[in-house]
Design an enzyme around this catalytic site. Sequence first.
Site, mmCIF file in Angstrom:
data_model
loop_
_atom_site.group_PDB
_atom_site.id
_atom_site.type_symbol
_atom_site.label_atom_id
_atom_site.label_comp_id
_atom_site.label_asym_id
_atom_site.label_seq_id
_atom_site.Cartn_x
_atom_site.Cartn_y
_atom_site.Cartn_z
ATOM 1 N N ARG A 1 -25.166 -48.389 -57.015
ATOM 2 C CA ARG A 1 -25.804 -47.166 -57.477
ATOM 3 C C ARG A 1 -25.773 -46.029 -56.474
ATOM 4 O O ARG A 1 -25.456 -44.888 -56.818
ATOM 5 C CB ARG A 1 -27.268 -47.431 -57.878
ATOM 6 C CG ARG A 1 -27.419 -48.015 -59.259
ATOM 7 C CD ARG A 1 -28.632 -48.927 -59.319
ATOM 8 N NE ARG A 1 -28.348 -50.133 -58.578
ATOM 9 C CZ ARG A 1 -27.866 -51.238 -59.119
ATOM 10 N NH1 ARG A 1 -27.715 -51.319 -60.415
ATOM 11 N NH2 ARG A 1 -27.576 -52.286 -58.377
ATOM 12 N N THR A 2 -26.159 -46.319 -55.253
ATOM 13 C CA THR A 2 -26.304 -45.215 -54.301
ATOM 14 C C THR A 2 -24.958 -44.532 -54.064
ATOM 15 O O THR A 2 -24.841 -43.304 -54.154
ATOM 16 C CB THR A 2 -26.906 -45.724 -52.973
ATOM 17 O OG1 THR A 2 -28.128 -46.407 -53.268
ATOM 18 C CG2 THR A 2 -27.200 -44.572 -52.027
ATOM 19 N N LYS B 1 -11.435 -52.587 -35.618
ATOM 20 C CA LYS B 1 -10.752 -52.621 -34.314
ATOM 21 C C LYS B 1 -11.732 -52.443 -33.160
ATOM 22 O O LYS B 1 -11.340 -52.461 -31.999
ATOM 23 C CB LYS B 1 -9.708 -51.500 -34.249
ATOM 24 C CG LYS B 1 -8.667 -51.547 -35.339
ATOM 25 C CD LYS B 1 -7.722 -50.345 -35.190
ATOM 26 C CE LYS B 1 -6.809 -50.213 -36.405
ATOM 27 N NZ LYS B 1 -6.105 -48.922 -36.404
ATOM 28 N N ARG C 1 -24.594 -45.472 -45.158
ATOM 29 C CA ARG C 1 -25.388 -46.701 -45.315
ATOM 30 C C ARG C 1 -24.958 -47.662 -44.225
ATOM 31 O O ARG C 1 -23.759 -47.895 -44.019
ATOM 32 C CB ARG C 1 -25.169 -47.324 -46.692
ATOM 33 C CG ARG C 1 -25.800 -48.710 -46.786
ATOM 34 C CD ARG C 1 -25.868 -49.235 -48.191
ATOM 35 N NE ARG C 1 -26.897 -48.545 -48.965
ATOM 36 C CZ ARG C 1 -27.307 -48.950 -50.161
ATOM 37 N NH1 ARG C 1 -26.778 -50.023 -50.720
ATOM 38 N NH2 ARG C 1 -28.244 -48.287 -50.819
ATOM 39 N N HIS D 1 -34.842 -45.705 -47.030
ATOM 40 C CA HIS D 1 -33.849 -45.313 -48.036
ATOM 41 C C HIS D 1 -34.433 -44.079 -48.728
ATOM 42 O O HIS D 1 -34.869 -44.137 -49.875
ATOM 43 C CB HIS D 1 -33.658 -46.473 -49.019
ATOM 44 C CG HIS D 1 -32.501 -46.339 -49.953
ATOM 45 N ND1 HIS D 1 -31.792 -45.169 -50.147
ATOM 46 C CD2 HIS D 1 -31.914 -47.256 -50.771
ATOM 47 C CE1 HIS D 1 -30.841 -45.373 -51.040
ATOM 48 N NE2 HIS D 1 -30.891 -46.637 -51.429
HETATM 49 C C1 NCD Z 1 -31.644 -51.009 -52.860
HETATM 50 C C2 NCD Z 1 -31.132 -50.960 -51.464
HETATM 51 O O1 NCD Z 1 -29.922 -50.934 -51.216
HETATM 52 O O2 NCD Z 1 -31.985 -50.885 -50.593
HETATM 53 N N1 NCD Z 1 -30.783 -50.579 -53.837
HETATM 54 C C3 NCD Z 1 -30.605 -49.233 -54.093
HETATM 55 O O3 NCD Z 1 -30.094 -48.511 -53.284
HETATM 56 N N2 NCD Z 1 -31.034 -48.758 -55.256
HETATM 57 C C4 NCD Z 1 -32.486 -52.170 -53.210
HETATM 58 C C5 NCD Z 1 -32.018 -53.567 -52.917
HETATM 59 O O4 NCD Z 1 -30.925 -53.791 -52.394
HETATM 60 O O5 NCD Z 1 -32.764 -54.469 -53.274
#
Ligand code: NCD
Length: 306
Positions: free
Chosen positions: A55-56, A84, A105, A133
């Site tokens: 999703r993100t 590397k 991320r 997040h």
């Molecule tokens: C979450 C995350 O990556 O922290 N997902 C998201 O970005 N919607 C939640 C999770 O992984 O449980």
Amino acid sequence: MEFEGRDITSIEDFTREEIDHILKTAKIMEPIAAKGSDLLHGKILANIFFEPSTRTRLSFEAAMLKLGGNAIGFADAENTSVKKGENLADTIRTVENYADIIALRHPLEGAAKLAAEFAKIPIINAGSGAEEHPTQAFVDLYTIQKEKGKIDGLKIALIGDLRYGRTVHSLAYALSFYNIELTLVSPESLRIRREVLHAIQNKIPVSETQNLEKTLAQTDVLYVTRIQKERFPDQAEYAKVKGIYRIDLKTLANTKKDLTILHPLPRIDEIAPEVDATPQACYFQQVHNGVLVRMALLALVLGSVK
Ligand code: NCD
């Protein structure tokens, strides 16, 4: 209130006024998302993801495309120079030459803040280990406001892995700006991080419990989370709490009729699929809202919307 050129690394860097402005801007994006636009024509987003995401990453990409910009990046650092031995600072100082903004991320806490120190372009934290997040928290607030017509005055319960769930930490900080009552439901070993509790408990009433049933009857918004298997240092500890809470139709019998159920997703077994068809289930609306909120953030930070 200035958003242009700003990093989004933690909810703690924002005021309530700024959060409300982000939510208002996301609302403005609703018709724009349906039609498309060229607000960010010529701009490039780099999605650099060192951890799995559906999703993100895709919603950031979709948001950029809907605003007329472009997106580049990687979803698997195994295929990059990181393999590397390149460090994060050098990766950031490279990617900033190809893009106007970076969504990062990373499995390490503090990664987004470190990247922001090195980058000349804005960094958006798309998840930093178990820490934060922030963009998900804006999505969660937007969804609450849309479903309930308000945030103030609500009784909100966060349930599941409050220790390793980064969305929970960002959302708890964000909710502490509003006039709400917060209940934290988790097993003892997965209670929310003390630093988050200390930061919020002087601002709003907070209670901690292991008992979901007692909480449910009062709750307006139930925010369910996945037990974060991959973050447990010891898998034997995970085995003890795996599957500990499950929301099914039986659970819903004792709730308010207009309960709103949210989940950042992915879901494993904590919400039974039979719940999906109920009017209380709003987690796929949350996914939809993810694009609107990320459109708002990109447009604000890149200065095409004030
Ligand atoms: C979450 C995350 O990556 O922290 N997902 C998201 O970005 N919607 C939640 C999770 O992984 O449980």
